[in-house]
Design a protein around this motif. Structure first.
Motif, PDB file in Angstrom:
ATOM      1  N   MET A 191      48.962  50.607  34.356  1.00 24.03           N
ATOM      2  CA  MET A 191      48.467  52.018  34.724  1.00 24.03           C
ATOM      3  C   MET A 191      47.078  52.402  34.138  1.00 24.03           C
ATOM      4  N   GLY A 192      46.866  53.302  34.420  1.00 20.48           N
ATOM      5  CA  GLY A 192      45.119  53.732  34.272  1.00 20.48           C
ATOM      6  C   GLY A 192      44.587  54.971  35.077  1.00 20.48           C
ATOM      7  N   PRO A 193      43.560  55.483  34.821  1.00 19.92           N
ATOM      8  CA  PRO A 193      42.918  56.572  35.389  1.00 19.92           C
ATOM      9  C   PRO A 193      42.318  56.030  36.656  1.00 19.92           C
ATOM     10  N   ASN A 194      41.972  57.035  37.636  1.00 21.62           N
ATOM     11  CA  ASN A 194      41.254  56.473  38.748  1.00 21.62           C
ATOM     12  C   ASN A 194      39.953  55.971  38.249  1.00 21.62           C
ATOM     13  N   GLY A 195      39.522  54.756  39.318  1.00 22.42           N
ATOM     14  CA  GLY A 195      38.379  54.234  38.931  1.00 22.42           C
ATOM     15  C   GLY A 195      38.419  53.367  37.780  1.00 22.42           C
ATOM     16  N   SER A 196      39.340  52.878  37.234  1.00 23.75           N
ATOM     17  CA  SER A 196      39.530  52.034  36.192  1.00 23.75           C
ATOM     18  C   SER A 196      39.373  50.742  36.520  1.00 23.75           C
ATOM     19  N   GLY A 197      39.685  50.156  37.783  1.00 23.45           N
ATOM     20  CA  GLY A 197      39.734  48.883  38.342  1.00 23.45           C
ATOM     21  C   GLY A 197      40.983  48.317  38.737  1.00 23.45           C
ATOM     22  N   LYS A 198      42.086  49.352  38.709  1.00 22.06           N
ATOM     23  CA  LYS A 198      43.675  48.639  39.141  1.00 22.06           C
ATOM     24  C   LYS A 198      43.578  48.013  40.394  1.00 22.06           C
ATOM     25  N   SER A 199      42.951  48.783  41.558  1.00 23.18           N
ATOM     26  CA  SER A 199      43.032  48.187  42.568  1.00 23.18           C
ATOM     27  C   SER A 199      42.164  47.065  42.969  1.00 23.18           C
ATOM     28  N   THR A 200      40.914  46.775  42.414  1.00 23.37           N
ATOM     29  CA  THR A 200      40.139  45.921  42.341  1.00 23.37           C
ATOM     30  C   THR A 200      40.788  44.565  41.736  1.00 23.37           C
ATOM     31  N   LEU A 201      41.533  44.794  40.614  1.00 22.89           N
ATOM     32  CA  LEU A 201      42.387  43.430  40.045  1.00 22.89           C
ATOM     33  C   LEU A 201      43.531  43.263  41.164  1.00 22.89           C
ATOM     34  N   ALA A 202      44.149  44.192  41.935  1.00 23.32           N
ATOM     35  CA  ALA A 202      44.987  43.575  43.016  1.00 23.32           C
ATOM     36  C   ALA A 202      44.076  43.031  44.172  1.00 23.32           C
ATOM     37  N   ASN A 203      43.002  43.465  44.380  1.00 27.20           N
ATOM     38  CA  ASN A 203      42.294  42.664  45.505  1.00 27.20           C
ATOM     39  C   ASN A 203      41.854  41.421  45.106  1.00 27.20           C
ATOM     40  N   VAL A 204      41.178  41.441  44.025  1.00 23.46           N
ATOM     41  CA  VAL A 204      40.605  40.057  43.385  1.00 23.46           C
ATOM     42  C   VAL A 204      42.003  38.876  43.314  1.00 23.46           C
ATOM     43  N   LEU A 205      42.959  39.362  42.982  1.00 21.38           N
ATOM     44  CA  LEU A 205      44.127  38.465  43.145  1.00 21.38           C
ATOM     45  C   LEU A 205      44.431  37.992  44.332  1.00 21.38           C
ATOM     46  N   SER A 206      44.204  38.865  45.268  1.00 19.48           N
ATOM     47  CA  SER A 206      44.729  38.388  46.641  1.00 19.48           C
ATOM     48  C   SER A 206      43.525  37.733  47.451  1.00 19.48           C
ATOM     49  N   GLY A 207      42.399  37.458  46.723  1.00 21.51           N
ATOM     50  CA  GLY A 207      41.651  36.757  47.216  1.00 21.51           C
ATOM     51  C   GLY A 207      40.574  37.333  48.367  1.00 21.51           C
ATOM     52  N   LYS A 208      40.282  38.717  48.207  1.00 23.80           N
ATOM     53  CA  LYS A 208      39.636  39.334  49.257  1.00 23.80           C
ATOM     54  C   LYS A 208      38.173  39.059  48.997  1.00 23.80           C
ATOM     55  N   ASN A 209      37.560  39.121  50.126  1.00 24.78           N
ATOM     56  CA  ASN A 209      36.092  38.815  49.890  1.00 24.78           C
ATOM     57  C   ASN A 209      35.256  39.702  49.701  1.00 24.78           C
ATOM     58  N   GLY A 210      33.981  39.419  49.235  1.00 22.29           N
ATOM     59  CA  GLY A 210      33.192  40.611  48.651  1.00 22.29           C
ATOM     60  C   GLY A 210      32.949  40.812  47.333  1.00 22.29           C
ATOM     61  N   TYR A 211      33.927  40.098  46.573  1.00 29.80           N
ATOM     62  CA  TYR A 211      33.995  40.340  44.894  1.00 29.80           C
ATOM     63  C   TYR A 211      33.212  38.895  44.515  1.00 29.80           C
ATOM     64  N   ILE A 212      32.207  39.430  43.288  1.00 30.66           N
ATOM     65  CA  ILE A 212      31.680  38.435  42.570  1.00 30.66           C
ATOM     66  C   ILE A 212      32.625  38.363  41.451  1.00 30.66           C
ATOM     67  N   THR A 213      33.240  37.170  41.170  1.00 34.56           N
ATOM     68  CA  THR A 213      34.036  37.044  39.852  1.00 34.56           C
ATOM     69  C   THR A 213      33.411  36.084  38.768  1.00 34.56           C
ATOM     70  N   LYS A 214      33.601  36.394  37.600  1.00 29.40           N
ATOM     71  CA  LYS A 214      33.331  35.498  36.400  1.00 29.40           C
ATOM     72  C   LYS A 214      34.759  35.475  35.654  1.00 29.40           C
TER      73      LYS A 214
END
Lengths: 414, 244
Positions: free
Chosen positions: B33-56
């Motif tokens: 859970m978390g407020p808007n813009g905290s990175g929740k959907s980013t986490l989902a996208n990164v786990l799905s392997g979506k292009n465009g994210y630079i990850t460390k």
């Protein structure tokens, strides 16, 4: 540029002296300007003179007598057929129909002097055309099964041009589904220049489908003239991917009230293919409908063109005309040109057009991939979906399945 | 099953996740859970392997490093993302899409691909469990579907593909109470000791129906608090500001 063609009337056998004079005149008219070039507004995106000059050294009109070869019939649905080789009527079969309702013969050049003067290719056709067919359906006769026209071409057509004329008449209340099936495995370069004259009488209905079934090196030009009488209905489907060059020049004349026309096209172009669809929809009377949906997918160094014009005469009130062109451009070297034109002189009409071109939606690709579908398949699936949508209106199930299969093989490569 | 260590992501020069750690074991349900813009959907996208994210940082799934694996391979290995905004795929028949997807996953697992008849029987069964009308299956994928129908369609795909890790990205948004129950029932009936869920949500509402083992609060790219199911109820009262 050195002249790369040499056409002779005296290669055509059995001409009367009147015919000879008429044909010579047309040939002179052709030679005045030669093949159309980009200087000609109607050809600004398809510089035929330049393209042919690059790909041919000396085009001649053929003297060839078509050879009768067996052909591979379509098994997916029951149908009647006529079999053409280089445009010449070789055989026919109307076993599913009442034969006395159908008139089919060779095109009669002695009595059907139809002259077209839209462009120099028409002059060339008038000068050199031979072979072709005439088909007439009796009043009130509705075809029980589709009619397939098997178009085959000889292997020895290298550096030649074949000119034909065909005539199709649907009398009052008649109905026909026509499938123009082009199958040509020859790798030779040759040109086909055809004029189809189509007359739809009162309450008649024609579905006309064009499919190309192989990748080849043919250059096609087809002038389609459609005259629509009261309450008649025309549906065109164009699935012509695979030809080196193709231009459909479609003229639809809504000459009486409540007639409707539909043009659907789904093309997947690749490897230097160049295809153009040019339409001229003339709304000459009130209360007619026209609809056009043109879809192109462009791969590699391919080029697609759509020039669509809707003309509405001052008396043609309550016209409902629509035109949509959508293109998916998958390669930086691919090109798509769209030129929509509306010319409207009536004030109570509904006319609209739209044109979009863009690349494939990467969000959708991601979605499909997130369902385990490999990237290449995901692309094909989206392209498939984009093009197949054009066939949505077709309601004959077996025929639709067949067309979807053909479209898929055009997308995946033959 | 899933071990995320010190995950950082950057997209369009924006630093979104700033050192996220998360461990999920088989049989567990985790909620984020978390407020808007905290990175929740980013986490989902990164786990799905979506292009465009630079990850460390490091993402391990069943002992395998996930970072450089393509989206389709992740799906084939058993990661499923129920999208916050499921896409419409015009011209593509739902049945054909679902069959292609299922067979791609089966093929990758070394299982036999299903023929059309077997597939249709299976999909009808799964659809009826979720109260999805059969006629949707022969329509273009998601085209003209309501928000609720699209979300149900996501859960249908989850049940069809049988993933080991299901990530639900705001699956509850846009659902009425009946649809919410159906979706929750779908999840609960699929849940077992071998699979796990990561549920991303703004509200406690969905968690009333799907009981989480852990609730994490994501704020400014990091998990700032972890608790049990009661944390959700508490947040409902106090809001996120009390944590930051």
């Amino acid at each position: 540029m050195q002249q790369f063609y040499d056409f002779k009337i005296n290669k055509i056998k059995n001409l009367s002296s009147e015919e000879k004079i008429l044909r010579k005149k047309n040939l002179e008219l052709f030679y005045l300007n030669g093949f159309p070039s980009k200087k000609d507004e109607d050809w600004k995106f398809t510089d035929l003179n330049f393209i042919l000059g690059q790909n041919f050294t000396n085009i001649v009109n053929t003297e060839l007598i078509p050879d009768e070869k067996p052909f591979n019939p379509i098994n997916e649905f029951e149908h009647n057929f006529i079999y053409l080789v280089n445009g010449k009527l070789i055989s026919k079969n109307f076993d599913h129909e009442e034969k006395d309702k159908i008139l089919i013969s060779n095109f009669d050049y002695k009595n059907e002097i139809i002259l077209y003067r839209e462009n120099t290719l028409n002059f060339l056709n008038n000068a050199l055309a031979k072979d072709g067919f005439s088909l007439e359906i009796s009043k009130n006769y509705k075809f029980k099964k589709p009619l397939v026209i098997y178009n085959y071409f000889s292997n020895s057509l290298k550096e030649t041009i074949v000119n034909n004329k065909n005539l199709i008449i649907l009398n009052e209340n008649s109905e026909l589904t026509l499938i123009n099936f082009v199958d040509n495995n020859s790798k030779e370069n040759f040109i086909i220049n055809t004029i189809d004259d189509i007359k739809l009488k009162k309450n008649s209905s024609l579905k006309s489908i064009f499919i190309n079934n192989s990748k080849n090196n043919a250059y096609f030009y087809k002038y389609l003239k459609n005259d629509l009488e009261k309450n008649s209905n025309l549906e065109n489907y164009i699935l012509s991917s695979g030809l080196k060059l193709n231009k459909f020049d479609i003229e639809v004349n809504h000459n009486a009230e409540y007639s409707s026309s539909n043009i659907f096209s789904a093309l997947n172009l690749s490897n230097y293919e160049h295809q153009e669809i040019k339409t001229l929809i003339n709304h000459n009377t009130p209360n007619c409908q026209s609809y056009q949906k043109i879809k192109n997918v462009l791969n590699n160094e391919s080029k697609g063109v759509f020039q669509g014009k809707i003309f509405v005469k001052n008396i043609a009130q309550k016209t409902d005309a629509y035109q949509l062109s959508r293109a998916l451009i998958l390669d930086d070297k691919a090109e798509f040109n769209a030129k929509p034109e509306l010319e409207i002189y009536a004030d109570d009409v509904k006319c609209s057009h739209g044109s979009t071109s863009g690349s494939i939606d990467l969000e959708s690709i991601h979605y499909l991939k997130s369902r385990g579908i490999p990237e290449k398949e995901a692309y094909q699936m989206l392209i498939n979906g984009f093009l197949c949508e054009v066939l949505e209106k077709l309601n004959e199930n077996n025929l639709k399945k067949f067309l979807l299969k053909k479209l898929e093989s055009q997308i995946h490569g033959y | 099953m899933l071990n995320i260590k010190n995950l950082e992501t950057i997209i369009d020069n924006k630093h979104i996740l700033k050192g996220l750690n998360l461990n999920i074991k088989p049989g567990e349900v985790h909620a984020i859970m978390g407020p808007n813009g905290s990175g929740k959907s980013t986490l989902a996208n990164v786990l799905s392997g979506k292009n465009g994210y630079i990850t460390k940082g490091d993402i391990q799934f069943n002992g395998e490093r996930l970072n450089d694996i393509s989206t389709e391979e992740r799906a084939q290995k058993g990661i499923f993302l129920a999208f916050q905004y499921p896409l419409e795929i015009p011209g593509v028949n739902t049945n054909i899409f679902l069959k292609t997807s299922l067979n791609a996953v089966r093929k990758a697992k070394g299982e036999k691909e299903l023929d059309t008849l077997t597939f249709l029987k299976l999909i009808k069964e799964k659809a009826s469990e979720l109260g999805i009308d059969e006629k949707f299956l022969s329509r273009q994928f998601n085209v003209g579907f309501s928000g609720g129908e699209k979300k149900k369609n996501e859960i249908l795909q989850m049940k069809l593909l049988e993933p080991t890790l299901s990530i639900l990205d705001e699956t509850d948004s846009g659902l009425d109470i009946d649809a919410l129950k159906i979706v929750a029932d779908g999840v609960n009936s699929y849940k077992n000791k071998d699979n796990a869920f990561l549920i991303i949500t703004h509200y406690q509402r969905l968690l009333d129906y799907i009981k989480p083992d852990f609730i994490h609060v994501l704020s400014n790219g990091k998990i700032v608090k972890t608790g049990d199911a009661n944390l959700g109820l508490q947040l409902e009262k106090t809001g996120y500001t009390s944590l930051s």
